[in-house]
Write an enzyme that holds these catalytic residues in place. Structure first.
Site, PDB file in Angstrom:
ATOM      1  N   HIS A   1     -58.669   8.136  57.999  1.00 39.94           N
ATOM      2  CA  HIS A   1     -58.438   9.981  57.716  1.00 39.94           C
ATOM      3  C   HIS A   1     -59.042  10.592  58.531  1.00 39.94           C
ATOM      4  CE1 HIS A   1     -61.550   8.012  54.747  1.00 39.94           C
ATOM      5  NE2 HIS A   1     -61.564   9.424  55.011  1.00 39.94           N
TER       6      HIS A   1
ATOM      7  N   HIS B   1     -60.471  14.783  58.506  1.00 42.78           N
ATOM      8  CA  HIS B   1     -60.699  15.564  57.911  1.00 42.78           C
ATOM      9  C   HIS B   1     -60.193  17.071  58.375  1.00 42.78           C
ATOM     10  CE1 HIS B   1     -63.136  13.399  54.347  1.00 42.78           C
ATOM     11  NE2 HIS B   1     -63.178  12.772  55.251  1.00 42.78           N
TER      12      HIS B   1
ATOM     13  N   HIS C   1     -59.089   3.514  55.025  1.00 42.81           N
ATOM     14  CA  HIS C   1     -57.967   3.798  54.836  1.00 42.81           C
ATOM     15  C   HIS C   1     -58.237   4.770  56.648  1.00 42.81           C
ATOM     16  CE1 HIS C   1     -53.404   4.532  55.182  1.00 42.81           C
ATOM     17  NE2 HIS C   1     -53.642   5.344  56.053  1.00 42.81           N
TER      18      HIS C   1
ATOM     19  N   CYS D   1     -52.518   4.437  50.712  1.00 41.61           N
ATOM     20  CA  CYS D   1     -51.900   3.536  50.902  1.00 41.61           C
ATOM     21  C   CYS D   1     -51.091   4.343  49.770  1.00 41.61           C
ATOM     22  CB  CYS D   1     -51.176   2.056  50.730  1.00 41.61           C
ATOM     23  SG  CYS D   1     -51.880   2.078  52.677  1.00 41.61           S
TER      24      CYS D   1
ATOM     25  N   CYS E   1     -55.116   0.336  48.245  1.00 38.23           N
ATOM     26  CA  CYS E   1     -55.296   1.197  48.909  1.00 38.23           C
ATOM     27  C   CYS E   1     -55.271   2.016  48.414  1.00 38.23           C
ATOM     28  CB  CYS E   1     -55.071   0.860  50.433  1.00 38.23           C
ATOM     29  SG  CYS E   1     -55.307   2.282  51.741  1.00 38.23           S
TER      30      CYS E   1
END
Ligand code: AMP
Ligand code: ZN
Length: 113
Positions: free
Chosen positions: A99, A101, A97, A7, A4
């Site tokens: 997130h 913005h 993953h 990660c 990832c």
């Protein structure tokens, strides 16, 4: 998750421009900014997307939004900003993953898509 991207950013294996970090959250500048200020706020724990939030991990989303308020303040976004999360292929998510913005630094249009 060893394959990832995000990660690996958290692990320091891929470089990033850090904006904020605490025990559960990492935030950094988007490599391809779509506004004068474009920051990604991610959970240190790998969660695939907003579609994978549940009663056991939704506190991580709350942590993201606590960080978002701190970052907005430190970035001087006093006139406003936008927060977006894409989930899944049809939602335009390219990195699986979770997130958020943060987009700002100019007056954004009223349209969402
Ligand atoms: P999304 O399309 O919502 O999954 O957003 C993924 C975002 O990650 C995009 O805005 C990319 O520009 C950004 N991105 C991908 N790789 C990196 C990276 N190595 N460093 C910073 N931002 C990245
Ligand atoms: Zn991950």
């Amino acid at each position: 998750m060893s394959d990832c991207i995000f990660c690996n950013i958290i692990a320091g294996k891929i470089p990033s421009t850090r904006v904020y970090e605490d025990e559960s959250i990492y935030a950094f500048r988007d490599i391809s900014p779509q506004a004068p200020i474009h920051i990604l706020v991610i959970t240190k724990e790998h969660v695939e997307s907003a579609a994978k939030l549940n009663v056991g991990n939704s506190h991580l989303a709350a942590k993201c939004f606590e960080a978002i308020a701190i970052i907005a303040e430190s970035e001087g976004l006093k006139d406003g900003f936008r927060v977006i999360t894409n989930a899944g292929k049809a939602g335009g998510q390219t990195v699986p993953h979770l997130h958020f913005h943060i987009l700002g630094g100019k007056t954004l249009g009223e349209g969402l898509v």
